[in-house]
Design a protein around this motif. Sequence first.
Motif, PDB file in Angstrom:
ATOM      1  N   UNK A 114       1.032  -1.285   0.060  1.00  0.00           N
ATOM      2  CA  UNK A 114      -0.211   0.180   0.240  1.00  0.00           C
ATOM      3  C   UNK A 114       1.193   1.330  -0.638  1.00  0.00           C
ATOM      4  N   UNK A 115       0.697   1.863  -0.866  1.00  0.00           N
ATOM      5  CA  UNK A 115       1.647   3.564  -0.528  1.00  0.00           C
ATOM      6  C   UNK A 115       0.231   4.775  -0.179  1.00  0.00           C
ATOM      7  N   UNK A 116       0.742   5.274   0.505  1.00  0.00           N
ATOM      8  CA  UNK A 116      -0.074   6.913   1.057  1.00  0.00           C
ATOM      9  C   UNK A 116       0.522   8.166   0.643  1.00  0.00           C
ATOM     10  N   UNK A 117      -0.144   8.575   0.697  1.00  0.00           N
ATOM     11  CA  UNK A 117       0.500  10.254   0.631  1.00  0.00           C
ATOM     12  C   UNK A 117       1.118  10.317   1.938  1.00  0.00           C
ATOM     13  N   UNK A 118       1.600  10.573   2.738  1.00  0.00           N
ATOM     14  CA  UNK A 118       2.575  11.309   3.806  1.00  0.00           C
ATOM     15  C   UNK A 118       1.929  12.439   3.392  1.00  0.00           C
ATOM     16  N   UNK A 168       5.742  12.275  -3.805  1.00  0.00           N
ATOM     17  CA  UNK A 168       6.715  13.663  -3.081  1.00  0.00           C
ATOM     18  C   UNK A 168       7.047  13.419  -1.815  1.00  0.00           C
ATOM     19  N   UNK A 169       6.448  11.757  -0.840  1.00  0.00           N
ATOM     20  CA  UNK A 169       6.238  12.719  -0.006  1.00  0.00           C
ATOM     21  C   UNK A 169       5.286  11.317   1.128  1.00  0.00           C
ATOM     22  N   UNK A 209      10.497   5.319   2.960  1.00  0.00           N
ATOM     23  CA  UNK A 209       9.922   6.371   2.521  1.00  0.00           C
ATOM     24  C   UNK A 209       9.804   6.857   1.595  1.00  0.00           C
ATOM     25  N   UNK A 210       8.925   7.641   0.108  1.00  0.00           N
ATOM     26  CA  UNK A 210       9.017   7.993  -0.975  1.00  0.00           C
ATOM     27  C   UNK A 210       9.643   9.301  -1.093  1.00  0.00           C
ATOM     28  N   UNK A 211      10.351   9.763  -2.137  1.00  0.00           N
ATOM     29  CA  UNK A 211      11.071  11.236  -2.097  1.00  0.00           C
ATOM     30  C   UNK A 211      11.115  11.695  -3.439  1.00  0.00           C
TER      31      UNK A 211
END
Length: 170
Positions: A29-33, A40-41, A54-56
């Motif tokens: 699962x990816x969430x938006x942060x 982006x976050x 963490x995605x950036x």
Amino acid sequence: MTKLTSPPLTMLDKYFGAGFEGIYTANVRATGGETDHGRASGIVRSDDGHLELDLRMPEAMGGPGGGTNPEQLFAAGYAACFHGALALIAAKNDIALPHMAVDVSVTFGRDPVDGMYTLTADIKIHLPGVDCEIAERLVRATERICPYAKMARQGIVNIVTLQAEPKRRP
């Protein structure tokens, strides 16, 4: 501690069923942060807890860097899958590949067909000490069986489903 072993050569056995037969499903699962924007976050987490990253946005795309991104994740999966398939084919043919490496570069860029975005993948195989003719035969055989290589060449079954949740009233 569990001793790690290579998969059995039976992984190369042919399947003769009438349709797709799933063996394993990865659920992430990816969430938006902080910015509510996954790229982006965001944060990606697997349902089994073994993956949490963490995605950036990379600096090259105007972001701060400091985390991974979808292109790195795809490149990692592609490299690992191709490496594993190549190792199985080599083992089945009694060919030792002790210093084998697979480098995958995935590039995010503009698509001239629709004006939006697309990916390209560049795969470099390193088989030091292996005769060139044997190495080429192994790599071509791997291209035919590696699921990532097949997906890149043939496409993938892609089912997108909206799981709508009712709007909450204030």
